[in-house]
Every structure is written in structure tokens, then in C-alpha cells.
Design a protein around this motif. Structure first.
Motif, short mmCIF file in Angstrom:
data_model
loop_
_atom_site.label_atom_id
_atom_site.label_comp_id
_atom_site.label_asym_id
_atom_site.label_seq_id
_atom_site.Cartn_x
_atom_site.Cartn_y
_atom_site.Cartn_z
N SER A 75 8.10 17.24 3.83
CA SER A 75 9.39 18.16 3.50
C SER A 75 9.23 19.39 3.69
N ASN A 76 8.09 20.14 4.02
CA ASN A 76 7.89 21.60 4.26
C ASN A 76 8.60 22.03 5.52
N SER A 77 9.25 23.07 5.11
CA SER A 77 10.19 23.24 6.24
C SER A 77 9.49 24.19 7.56
N GLY B 125 -1.36 18.65 0.19
CA GLY B 125 -0.59 18.91 -0.70
C GLY B 125 -1.47 19.46 -2.14
N GLU B 126 -2.51 18.76 -2.07
CA GLU B 126 -3.50 19.37 -3.00
C GLU B 126 -3.70 20.88 -2.93
N ALA B 127 -3.83 21.21 -1.65
CA ALA B 127 -4.21 22.60 -1.47
C ALA B 127 -2.85 23.54 -1.72
N PHE B 128 -1.71 23.13 -1.44
CA PHE B 128 -0.43 23.60 -1.85
C PHE B 128 -0.49 23.85 -3.32
N ASP B 129 -0.67 22.85 -4.00
CA ASP B 129 -0.61 22.86 -5.58
C ASP B 129 -1.68 23.81 -6.08
N LYS B 130 -2.75 24.03 -5.47
CA LYS B 130 -3.88 24.59 -6.11
C LYS B 130 -3.60 26.13 -5.70
N HIS C 67 1.07 -1.20 0.08
CA HIS C 67 0.00 -0.04 0.01
C HIS C 67 0.75 1.19 0.19
N HIS C 68 0.62 2.12 -1.04
CA HIS C 68 1.44 3.35 -1.01
C HIS C 68 1.74 3.95 0.21
N ILE C 69 0.46 4.27 0.86
CA ILE C 69 0.59 5.09 2.27
C ILE C 69 1.46 4.61 3.38
N PRO D 84 5.25 21.50 -9.45
CA PRO D 84 4.29 21.46 -8.04
C PRO D 84 4.51 22.35 -7.07
N GLY D 85 3.46 22.67 -6.55
CA GLY D 85 3.47 24.11 -5.92
C GLY D 85 4.04 23.98 -4.57
N GLY D 86 4.09 22.80 -3.77
CA GLY D 86 4.54 22.71 -2.26
C GLY D 86 5.74 23.42 -2.35
N PRO D 87 6.72 22.81 -2.68
CA PRO D 87 8.23 23.30 -2.69
C PRO D 87 8.13 24.92 -3.07
N SER E 121 0.49 14.16 1.96
CA SER E 121 0.99 14.09 0.53
C SER E 121 -0.10 14.79 -0.36
N GLY E 122 0.38 14.80 -1.77
CA GLY E 122 -0.66 15.43 -2.85
C GLY E 122 -1.92 14.70 -2.81
N GLY E 123 -1.99 13.49 -2.38
CA GLY E 123 -3.38 12.64 -2.63
C GLY E 123 -4.14 12.42 -1.13
N CYS F 204 10.65 11.62 1.54
CA CYS F 204 9.30 11.93 1.82
C CYS F 204 8.33 11.87 0.53
N THR F 205 9.12 12.52 -0.55
CA THR F 205 8.31 12.20 -1.79
C THR F 205 8.37 10.81 -2.19
N ASP F 206 7.61 10.42 -3.37
CA ASP F 206 7.39 9.10 -3.78
C ASP F 206 9.09 8.41 -4.14
N ASN F 207 9.22 7.27 -3.46
CA ASN F 207 10.36 6.49 -3.75
C ASN F 207 10.12 4.98 -3.70
N GLY G 129 5.21 11.58 3.76
CA GLY G 129 4.49 12.11 2.75
C GLY G 129 5.13 13.45 2.08
N GLY G 130 4.91 13.87 0.78
CA GLY G 130 5.57 15.02 0.12
C GLY G 130 5.48 16.20 0.96
N VAL G 131 4.46 16.62 1.42
CA VAL G 131 4.22 17.81 2.31
C VAL G 131 5.21 17.68 3.49
O1 KG4 Z 1 4.09 12.05 -1.37
P1 KG4 Z 1 4.15 12.70 -2.81
O2 KG4 Z 1 5.44 12.76 -3.57
O3 KG4 Z 1 2.98 11.97 -3.93
C1 KG4 Z 1 1.92 11.42 -3.48
O4 KG4 Z 1 1.68 10.56 -2.82
O5 KG4 Z 1 1.07 12.53 -3.44
O6 KG4 Z 1 3.60 14.22 -2.49
C2 KG4 Z 1 3.49 15.31 -3.61
C3 KG4 Z 1 2.94 16.57 -2.71
C4 KG4 Z 1 2.71 17.47 -3.85
O7 KG4 Z 1 1.34 18.14 -3.53
C5 KG4 Z 1 3.84 18.66 -3.58
O8 KG4 Z 1 3.37 20.00 -3.86
C6 KG4 Z 1 3.91 18.34 -1.87
O9 KG4 Z 1 3.73 17.08 -1.99
N1 KG4 Z 1 5.00 18.80 -1.35
C7 KG4 Z 1 5.26 19.96 -0.68
C8 KG4 Z 1 6.77 20.11 -0.42
N2 KG4 Z 1 7.34 19.27 -1.19
C9 KG4 Z 1 6.34 18.39 -1.88
N3 KG4 Z 1 4.50 20.49 -0.15
C10 KG4 Z 1 4.55 21.53 0.81
N4 KG4 Z 1 5.92 21.85 1.05
C11 KG4 Z 1 7.00 21.24 0.34
N5 KG4 Z 1 8.37 21.56 0.71
#
Ligand code: KG4
Ligand code: ZN
Length: 344
Positions: free
Chosen positions: A280-282, A170-175, A117-119, A185-188, A143-145, A307-310, A276-278
Motif C-alpha cells: 500500500s506504499n504510495s 516492512g521490517e526495514a520501514f518499521d526499524k 498459508h498467510h502469504i 507501525p512505521g511504514g505508513p 509485508s512486515g515479515g 493489503c494489510t492483514d485481513n 502485503g502491507g508494504v
Molecule cells: O501484511 P502486513 O499487515 O502484516 C504482515 O503479514 O507482516 O504488513 C505490515 C507491514 C508493516 O511493516 C507496516 O509498516 C508495513 O506493512 N506498511 C507499510 C505501509 N503500510 C503498511 N510500509 C510502507 N508503506 C506503507 N504505506
């Protein structure tokens, strides 16, 4: 090697979204290789992930990424004890590429297959660099989802105690990033721009979900940012994008920290992990570090690369399944909406 040594080597594959990834993981926590081909440059043109393009790119890259992972680990398929693959949740086309590759390898070599499972993978990323971390603990997956608050009861045993009712963090960050012209991608990008802005410049709402204290809701916050931007445009006022980024980010971070810490205290654990991706938000990391320190809670977080997909995180999760004797059949299918705790 697999018959004479007790060491367990797993080849792991991840292709649920826009990263084609493969890794070799030894005994669950030692990453021998972690190859990631990111498709971000390709999807940037469209402002988000285009599933069909992602599937095609995964097909092009998957064999190369697997070969690189084995070469970097200086091993071959003969040295592996199992093949692990993400089979959900995610985009169906991209998932199918990884699942088909993993099944083909298992069919050809006779190696056991472990669907992950991805999560669960994201949560398990914490074990890679924190050798002392063991369940039980509270985990926040952002994360993004997905936005989930969970109790990690044991290896591979999770109880979801909170989730988002609408958008993922993460979706909110991207939007919001798209609305202020930062691109995908908007988060970083928000993370970086927010450092130049004032987080108290604009007050955006912090939503609470009635009778579900650990649940989240981010769509109201997103609408509030969009309304603010429209309002500025109608009044002919210039938008300070750094202030918007910083104020929006603070609103997300405040809610995540408050809910997570409430759960840690309610359940009486002294260990807490993010994933999850978010994660890594500082600003989120700093706020959680401080809040945990104040309460004597040990705070765990993976390096940004985990944190991001690997695929390393998938290999780690698979190791604990392997130890329990769990195996998937060659009829394993991609399950885009796979729920946590659901096993097929
Ligand atoms: O975990 P991930 O790589 O993919 C999913 O499983 O969704 O997460 C990607 C999400 C994206 O929405 C991206 O904008 C967000 O993680 N993200 C961040 C940061 N780095 C990646 N959001 C906020 N701050 C960051 N530094
Ligand atoms: Zn992910």
C-alpha cells in the motif's frame, strides 16, 4: 442454501499477528463482510507487536469478530460451506487462537476446515477486486515479515524465485521509522513524511545478492540509515527527517521495482501483482505503475484494506483449495514457520 445452490460461502478467520479478523466470502471473489479489529493502538506503547499481549487480545475479540462478520453478511453458520483459517506463518500464540476457533466451529457444525498459508492469502487478495486476473503471473509479496518474489503458476501453486536474505521490507520501514522517532507501525508514517522530503538528498545503498538476481537484502540499507543518523548526531548537525524518510523509501522502492520487473521480463509474463502491507506504499505503487506501463505489463494491486492483514484474502485462497477438494483435519495445528508450498 449450501445444498441447493452452487454458490460457495466461506467463513474465514485470520489472527497471525496483530489483527483479529473474520470475513464471509462468496465464490472466492465476492466479499460479503470483512471485519478487522486492529490491535495497533495496544502495541504502539511498546514500539512493536508483543506476542503475549496479542494472543490475549485475540482471545478476547475472536468470537465477537466472527459474529460481526456473519451478521454483516446477513448469514449464519448454517449458510456456510467451509471454515478457513490462517495456520502459518506468524506468531504461534495468535495463530493458535484463530486455529482453535475455526476447529471448534467445524467440530460443532460438521463444516469442513481449510487451513490457509498467510502469504497465499496476501497474493489471493488480488483476485477480490480484479475479477479478470488469473494465473500465471509474477507476484511480489512485501509485508512486515516477508519479502518474496514468486511465480503464481496456478491457483494454489507457487514457485518462490526470490526472497530476502535478512530483513523484510516492512521490517526495514518499521526499524527506520523507529530510528527517526516516528513510532509503530512505521511504514505508513514514512510513506506520509517522505512526501515532504527530497528522495535524492541522501544516497543510501541498493544491495544486490551475488548469483541470486531476484533475492533482496535490506539490513545493509537499515545500517546505513542508522550510521547516517549517528554521524549527524556526532557532528551536531540537525537531521532532516523528511529527507531521510524519502531517501530511504526510494532505496527500497528502487530495488523492489528493479527485481520485480526483471522477473516479469525473464519469465515472459505480461501480468504482475503486488501484495502485503508494504504494497500500500504510495511511492512503490506509483513507481511500479509507471514501470509496468512503459513495458505493456498489466499491473494489479489490492486496495490498502486488502493489503494489510485481513480475513477476506484467506477466504479467497481457501475457495480455490475447496474447489480442489482439499480439506484439513481437526488435528490442524499452528505452524509459525510454515513454508510456502508446504502442506500439512
Ligand atoms: O501484511 P502486513 O499487515 O502484516 C504482515 O503479514 O507482516 O504488513 C505490515 C507491514 C508493516 O511493516 C507496516 O509498516 C508495513 O506493512 N506498511 C507499510 C505501509 N503500510 C503498511 N510500509 C510502507 N508503506 C506503507 N504505506
Ligand atoms: Zn500479512
Amino acid at each position: 442454501m449450501n445444498t441447493t445452490s452452487k454458490d460457495i460461502y466461506i467463513l474465514a478467520i485470520e489472527s497471525s499477528c496483530d489483527e483479529t479478523a473474520a470475513a464471509v466470502v462468496k465464490n472466492g471473489r465476492e466479499v460479503l463482510s470483512n471485519i478487522i479489529f486492529s490491535q495497533i493502538e495496544l502495541h504502539k506503547l511498546y514500539g512493536g507487536v508483543v506476542p503475549e499481549i496479542a494472543s490475549r487480545k485475540h482471545i478476547e475479540k475472536i468470537n465477537q469478530v466472527i459474529e460481526e462478520a456473519l451478521a454483516k453478511a446477513q448469514m449464519s453458520l448454517r449458510d456456510m460451506d467451509a471454515v478457513a483459517v490462517t495456520y502459518g506463518p506468524g506468531l504461534v500464540g495468535p495463530l493458535l487462537v484463530g486455529v482453535s476457533a475455526a476447529k471448534a466451529i467445524c467440530f460443532a457444525t460438521g463444516l469442513p476446515l481449510i487451513g490457509v498459508h498467510h502469504i497465499e492469502g496476501h497474493i489471493n487478495a488480488n483476485y477480490i477486486e480484479n475479477r479478470e486476473l488469473e494465473p500465471p503471473f509474477i507476484a511480489l509479496v512485501v509485508s512486515g515479515g516477508h519479502t518474496h518474489l514468486l511465480v503464481v503458476k496456478d491457483y494454489g501453486e507457487y514457485e518462490v524465485i526470490g526472497r530476502t536474505r535478512d530483513d523484510a521490507a516492512g521490517e526495514a520501514f518499521d526499524k527506520v521509522a523507529r530510528a527517526i522517532g516516528l513510532g509503530y507501525p512505521g511504514g505508513p508514517k514514512i510513506d506520509r513524511l517522505a512526501k515532504e522530503g527530497n528522495p535524492d538528498a541522501i544516497h543510501f545503498p541498493r544491495a544486490k545478492v551475488e548469483e541470486a538476481v531476484y533475492d533482496f537484502s535490506f539490513s545493509g540499507l537499515k545500517s546505513s540509515v542508522l550510521n547516517y543518523l549517528n554521524g549527524c548526531e556526532m557532528k551536531g548537525e540537525a537531521v532532516n527527517r523528511a529527507d531521510v524518510a524519502a531517501s530511504f523509501q526510494k532505496a527500497v522502492v528502487d530495488v523492489l521495482v528493479e527485481h520485480a520487473l526483471e522477473a516479469v521480463e525473464d519469465f515472459g509474463f505480461n501480468r504482475f501483482a503486488i501484495a502485503g502491507g508494504v504494497a500500500s506504499n504510495s511511492s512503490l505503487r506509483d513507481a511500479l505503475k509507471e514501470a509496468c506501463e512503459q513495458r505493456n505489463i498489466v499491473f494489479y494491486y489490492p486496495s490498502p484494506i486488502y493489503c494489510t492483514d485481513n480475513a477476506a484474502m484467506i477466504g479467497t485462497a481457501a475457495y480455490y483449495e475447496y474447489k480442489k477438494g482439499k480439506r484439513s483435519g481437526l488435528d490442524l495445528n499452528a505452524v509459525p514457520g510454515l513454508k510456502l508450498g508446504e502442506r500439512l
